[in-house]
Design an enzyme around this catalytic site. Structure first.
Site, PDB file in Angstrom:
ATOM      1  N   HIS A   1      -9.754  -8.948   1.291  1.00 55.51           N
ATOM      2  CA  HIS A   1      -9.133  -7.915   2.114  1.00 55.51           C
ATOM      3  C   HIS A   1      -7.692  -7.681   1.693  1.00 55.51           C
ATOM      4  O   HIS A   1      -7.222  -6.527   1.648  1.00 55.51           O
ATOM      5  CB  HIS A   1      -9.195  -8.302   3.592  1.00 55.51           C
ATOM      6  CG  HIS A   1      -8.879  -7.174   4.517  1.00 55.51           C
ATOM      7  ND1 HIS A   1      -7.674  -7.063   5.175  1.00 55.51           N
ATOM      8  CD2 HIS A   1      -9.597  -6.090   4.893  1.00 55.51           C
ATOM      9  CE1 HIS A   1      -7.678  -5.968   5.919  1.00 55.51           C
ATOM     10  NE2 HIS A   1      -8.828  -5.353   5.767  1.00 55.51           N
ATOM     11  N   CYS A   2      -6.991  -8.748   1.348  1.00 50.94           N
ATOM     12  CA  CYS A   2      -5.606  -8.617   0.889  1.00 50.94           C
ATOM     13  C   CYS A   2      -5.505  -7.817  -0.403  1.00 50.94           C
ATOM     14  O   CYS A   2      -4.526  -7.111  -0.630  1.00 50.94           O
ATOM     15  CB  CYS A   2      -4.997 -10.000   0.660  1.00 50.94           C
ATOM     16  SG  CYS A   2      -5.128 -11.138   2.038  1.00 50.94           S
TER      17      CYS A   2
END
Length: 386
Positions: free
Chosen positions: A360-361
């Site tokens: 997600h980062c």
């Protein structure tokens, strides 16, 4: 690119949920040796596998890269992945790329939050503070410059007026001067178009970002929250997860729905190895513990902020990190139960995790515009992101 001096909410814009349709995804090619070993080459292979998997699912992907890495990135990525030369340093698109907002007339704009290295915890952050503006220039997207330090991993929205955040991050005085819950809620409302902020106290233990919510909890659907969980009361994460569960208990979203919590298993606990921390800058957040010495019988190596909640979600696919053979299958099974209409894709991402983040980062989605019934006269006219 036009810089706007109003706010998204005042102009009728909102941040949609991540599961709503996308026009594409942005990623950043890992390069710095401050957080990644071996000149970031293992992390580059992990990022390439992620980008190739996402583009293979049918989503447009753009990877930005500094000039001296362009040829290497281009040769490592699927031909369908667009590679654009754009200087950055840290490598987390979620935190440095713009947050895109849309309205009901078919327009899309970008919010450029200030970035200061998670409260001056990383060097060279000024380079990344310019990254969102560069992306908005490249895409000819109208820009709002928000008057606060905030990273994209610090909030998660349901697309129906609710934002999920941690007090650990949003009330960090190293990010913003004397922040308060009321002030933060007002700014989130203005720049994300939300009407209800749900607070949990802490993020994941040993998280170098100091508490990003996307490593701890996220919306799976309106009224549904995924939460990182462990039953091990001896684990440092237990108190944090138990407090989050208490914070979410009997809590309602912007539409008045009680929140249902779906637990995801905690990997590990996982620690970096001696080999993995060799060759990185001595001031990386993942340094040896003070207890680590040649006299220690049991060296204390850095704990990694590992979480299965750190996944990337499209309208029909979910890309999840594979982190721990003892828990990977359980995590994928739980995600398949929570997202029955999605294809679950597991990817080995330990090398990304060693840099302090995960799937997600590493990703920032571009939400699709809602198509208006009639054309609008506006410079934010609907065009493809690529």
């Amino acid at each position: 690119m036009r810089t706007l001096h109003s706010t998204p909410a005042a102009d009728g814009f909102r941040m949609p949920a991540e599961w709503e349709p996308h026009d594409g995804c942005w990623m950043v090619w890992p390069q710095n040796g401050y957080v990644w070993r071996e000149g970031a080459r293992p992390a580059q292979r992990a990022l390439a596998a992620l980008a190739n998997a996402v583009v293979d699912s049918g989503e447009d992907v753009t990877v930005t890269v500094t000039g001296d890495q362009y040829a290497h990135a281009r040769s490592s990525l699927d031909a369908r992945v667009r590679v654009v030369e754009t200087t950055s340093w840290l490598g987390w698109a979620r935190d440095n790329a713009p947050t895109f907002v849309v309205d009901d007339t078919g327009r899309r704009r970008g919010v450029d939050f200030a970035f200061n290295g998670y409260g001056n915890r990383y060097p060279y952050w000024a380079t990344d503070d310019q990254y969102a503006r560069k992306v908005l220039d490249l895409t000819a997207t109208g820009r709002y410059r928000a008057p606060l330090v905030l990273e994209g991993g610090a909030f998660h929205v349901d697309g129906e007026g609710t934002a999920l955040v941690t007090a650990e991050t949003l009330l960090d005085p190293a990010r913003n001067d004397m922040p308060t819950r009321t002030a933060m809620e007002e700014l989130l409302a203005a720049y994300l178009g939300i009407t209800r902020t749900v607070w949990i106290e802490w993020g994941l233990t040993h998280d170098a970002t100091r508490g990003h919510v996307d490593n701890m909890a996220c919306f799976a659907a309106p009224g549904v929250v995924c939460l990182t969980w462990t039953d091990d009361t001896r684990d440092a994460q237990y108190e944090r997860s138990a407090r989050a569960l208490a914070d979410l208990h009997d809590t309602t979203d912007a539409q008045g729905r009680p929140l249902r919590v779906e637990k995801l298993p905690l990997p590990g606990p996982l620690h970096a190895t001696e080999d993995e921390i060799q060759g990185t800058d001595s001031h990386t957040p993942y340094t040896k513990s003070p207890q680590h010495s040649q006299h220690s019988r049991q060296p204390q190596l850095p704990r990694l902020a590992a979480s299965y909640a750190n996944f990337y979600l499209t309208a029909d696919h979910l890309f999840a990190p594979l982190l721990d053979p003892e828990h990977d299958d359980e995590a994928l099974t739980r995600l398949a139960q929570i997202f029955p209409d999605h294809t679950i894709v597991g990817l080995p991402t330990r090398e990304l995790l060693l840099g302090g983040g995960n799937i997600h980062c590493a990703t920032q989605h571009i939400p699709a515009r809602r198509r208006p019934l009639t054309a609008t006269a506006d410079d934010d006219h609907p065009t493809k992101s690529r």
